[in-house]
Design an enzyme around this catalytic site. Structure first.
Site, short mmCIF file in Angstrom:
data_model
loop_
_atom_site.label_atom_id
_atom_site.label_comp_id
_atom_site.label_asym_id
_atom_site.label_seq_id
_atom_site.Cartn_x
_atom_site.Cartn_y
_atom_site.Cartn_z
N GLN A 101 0.67 -1.18 -0.20
CA GLN A 101 -0.05 0.10 0.10
C GLN A 101 0.94 1.29 -0.12
O GLN A 101 0.18 2.34 -0.45
CB GLN A 101 -0.90 0.25 1.09
N ARG A 122 3.44 0.13 13.19
CA ARG A 122 3.07 -1.15 12.56
C ARG A 122 3.39 -1.03 10.96
O ARG A 122 2.76 -0.31 10.59
CB ARG A 122 1.74 -1.71 12.88
N HIS A 136 0.96 -9.24 4.83
CA HIS A 136 -0.01 -8.55 4.58
C HIS A 136 -0.54 -8.49 3.26
O HIS A 136 -0.50 -7.60 2.33
CB HIS A 136 0.13 -7.06 5.00
N ASN A 143 -2.19 -10.71 8.72
CA ASN A 143 -2.96 -9.49 8.69
C ASN A 143 -4.34 -9.98 8.00
O ASN A 143 -4.27 -10.23 7.10
CB ASN A 143 -2.47 -8.33 8.20
N GLU A 144 -5.34 -9.98 8.85
CA GLU A 144 -6.64 -10.35 8.52
C GLU A 144 -6.80 -11.24 7.72
O GLU A 144 -7.00 -11.46 6.37
CB GLU A 144 -7.36 -8.97 7.71
N ASN A 154 -8.20 -5.91 14.28
CA ASN A 154 -8.55 -4.77 13.30
C ASN A 154 -10.12 -4.64 13.30
O ASN A 154 -10.86 -5.35 13.14
CB ASN A 154 -8.20 -5.04 11.90
N TYR A 165 -13.37 -1.48 12.71
CA TYR A 165 -13.86 -0.34 11.98
C TYR A 165 -15.39 -0.13 12.22
O TYR A 165 -15.65 1.27 12.52
CB TYR A 165 -13.70 -0.46 10.39
N TRP A 204 -5.19 3.51 11.82
CA TRP A 204 -4.97 3.08 10.54
C TRP A 204 -5.50 4.53 9.76
O TRP A 204 -6.69 4.79 9.87
CB TRP A 204 -5.73 1.85 9.78
N GLU A 231 -5.45 1.89 -1.41
CA GLU A 231 -6.56 1.13 -0.56
C GLU A 231 -7.05 0.19 -1.43
O GLU A 231 -8.51 0.01 -1.75
CB GLU A 231 -7.70 2.23 -0.08
N TRP A 232 -6.37 -0.88 -1.82
CA TRP A 232 -6.77 -2.24 -2.57
C TRP A 232 -7.73 -1.89 -3.42
O TRP A 232 -7.56 -1.38 -4.47
CB TRP A 232 -7.36 -3.13 -1.52
#
Length: 557
Positions: A58, A115, A160, A204-205, A347, A349, A458, A465-466
């Site tokens: 990213q 991080r 990630h 990550n996730e 994580n 949101y 974050w 952003e992906w």
């Protein structure tokens, strides 16, 4: 002639003094329950870790520099139609070249932790130890040394999402051989960076890259095999995590004195009707299928949640399968996986409502249908720059308490933030409000007894952003992606966050010292109840009218 300015300022200050003892609500029009939503003043525990996060693909750019191998995100983003505006991470924030500027941003914010993730193909171009990249090793050593020189501790994520394309060509996470490849990669990282890094995150996730990469195909590798391959992929990820944990525990822990865990994503799942046992069960089932899918094996007993095993096995039989679509761990594997987390990375949101729905047997199979849970969000909740992200501050408090009770392990919030659309905006009021509200709810969770050790915002800066490309921004620093220099500019949120970090929380005079007048409060929308705002308006109007009459009378005389 008598000026009204001093009287007006006095009126404002008096109104502030009158109101300051009443509850403060960050989102007064939506969340104004005195017991749940009132702002709480107080300090975080001594030693609480404040951090900001990014990830390699990213921000780094330099996608083919220094012998770096192609990643699955390189391949996917270079395929027209996969990413909004056909954006890609070829340059991104150019942090490969500007890492010193990034570290200076953290210094300016007073952060003591950062991080970030390592790019597997930048270090090992084909994913194996056959041809490690000297430049990749140089880059990450330089970044880590710059952090340490500025008294900032690295929190390193091993994976990630940017898998070497060479390994994807052999099946990626769906091929069990990935377990050994990941363990060798992890060992290489521990060996080269572990002397300076004390907090490691394996994945990550995993839920996200499992479901979006192998379930619906919205992320690389673009496979749509929901309810079948998704379970195999998760199975291999859990085993990969356990092997990396044991490698660190066996070979590095005593000499490097670090810890290693995993970061899992989750909405809080709120029962739509808390008086309905069916909705309560649905919410619990959703949490177990989401968080529990990965967390239950790692933190409880080495195996999947019982409700997940039962549901998938029954539906698999009804769909004509000879065995459950959810793979089984052997007894040895269960013993090997159990307890492989020194901490829980979260994580978070947003929040989702869950409600009971009738059991269905779908054809083709579906992870979502396996759960028998209906889900939706309240249209009254404030929105963001992303369709999936609604603001519900109290959700993080409830989720942290749920995790603390369920898994009984230290928790680090490893991501939390809000998106806005792609506009030039340094006075990012919505992000200020979001972080104030959510961080305050973390403080409440700690006050409830949850063992939360750190908070990570974050993101440090706007980035790729992906699938949304550069159409959404979540950073505390604005990055101009049209400028070859990729200039970074601090947003208001970075300054507010820096103050929270410096004070390790919220003093009683936090709002009073931040803003001089009620007008400043209303500009930030950090406000009191609607009744108080009406009261202020009428009060100010009365004084304006009084002053005007006084001036008119004075002039007439």
């Amino acid at each position: 002639m008598v000026s009204s300015l001093p009287l007006w300022l006095i009126c404002l200050q008096l109104a502030l003094i009158v109101a300051i003892d009443d509850p403060i609500y960050i989102y007064p029009d939506v969340f104004n329950d005195p017991e749940r939503d009132a702002f709480m003043f107080g300090k975080f525990p001594e030693g609480f870790i404040w951090s900001a996060a990014t990830s390699s693909y990213q921000i780094e750019g330099a996608w083919d520099v220094g012998g770096k191998g192609e990643s699955i995100w390189d391949r996917y983003a270079h395929t027209p139609g996969n990413i909004a505006n056909d954006d890609n991470g070829d340059v991104a924030c150019d942090s490969y070249n500007k890492y010193k500027q990034d570290v200076q941003l953290m210094v300016d914010m007073g952060l003591k932790s950062y991080r970030f993730s390592l790019s597997w193909p930048r270090l090992l171009p084909d994913g194996t130890l056959n041809n490690p990249s000297a430049d990749g090793l140089r880059y990450y050593n330089a970044l880590i040394n710059e952090l340490v020189a500025n008294d900032i501790s690295p929190m390193i994520t091993l994976y990630h999402w940017d898998l070497p394309q060479a390994l994807q060509d052999f099946g990626g996470w769906a091929n069990e051989s990935i377990v050994e490849h990941f363990n060798k990669y992890a060992n290489y990282c521990f060996q080269n960076f572990g002397d300076r890094a004390k907090l490691w995150i394996t994945f990550n996730e995993p839920w996200i890259f499992t479901m979006l990469g192998y379930g619906c195909g919205e992320f690389p590798p673009g496979i749509c095999e929901d309810g079948t391959t998704t379970y195999v992929v998760a199975h291999n990820i859990i085993k990969s995590h356990a092997h990396a944990w044991h490698t660190y525990d066996d070979d590095y822990r005593t000499k490097q004195n670090g810890q290693i865990g995993i970061t899992l994503p989750s909405d809080f799942i709120e029962p739509f009707d808390r008086s309905d046992p069916a909705d309560i069960d649905a919410a619990e089932r959703s949490l177990q299928f989401g968080l529990g899918w990965f967390a239950h094996p790692i933190y409880i007993n080495g195996d999947y949640p019982e409700v997940m095993k039962t549901k998938v096995a029954y539906k698999s039989t009804q769909q004509g399968y000879n065995v459950s679509r959810l793979p089984e761990f052997t007894e040895d594997e269960k013993a090997f996986i159990k307890g492989t987390g020194d901490f829980f990375g979260l994580n978070h949101y947003t929040t989702t409502y869950a409600t009971y729905i009738e059991e269905t047997i779908s054809d083709p199979p579906s992870y979502y249908n396996d759960q028998d849970v209906g889900s939706f969000k309240d249209e009254k909740w404030p929105g963001s720059g992303s369709s999936w992200l609604q603001v519900v501050p109290w959700g993080i408090r409830r989720l942290l308490n749920w995790i603390d009770k369920e898994y009984q392990t230290p928790i680090y919030v490893t991501e939390n933030g809000i998106s806005t659309k792609d506009v030039y905006e340094l006075n990012d009021v919505e992000r200020v409000k979001y972080h104030l509200a959510y961080i305050n709810e973390v403080l409440k969770a700690i006050n409830d007894g949850a063992d939360v050790r750190g908070y990570t915002a974050w993101s440090l800066m706007d980035n790729f952003e992906w699938a949304a490309g550069y159409t959404e921004r979540l950073g505390m620093h604005y990055v101009n992606f049209s400028d070859p220099d990729r200039k970074r500019e601090p947003k208001e949120s970075s300054k507010i966050y820096a103050r929270i970090v410096a004070e390790n929380g919220f003093d009683e005079d936090w709002f009073e010292s931040r803003t001089v007048t009620v007008i400043s409060y209303l500009t930030l929308s950090i406000s009191y109840t609607a009744e108080y705002r009406i009261f202020f308006f009428l009060l100010f109007s009365f004084f304006f009218l009084s002053v005007s009459i006084y001036k008119w009378s004075f002039a007439k005389s």
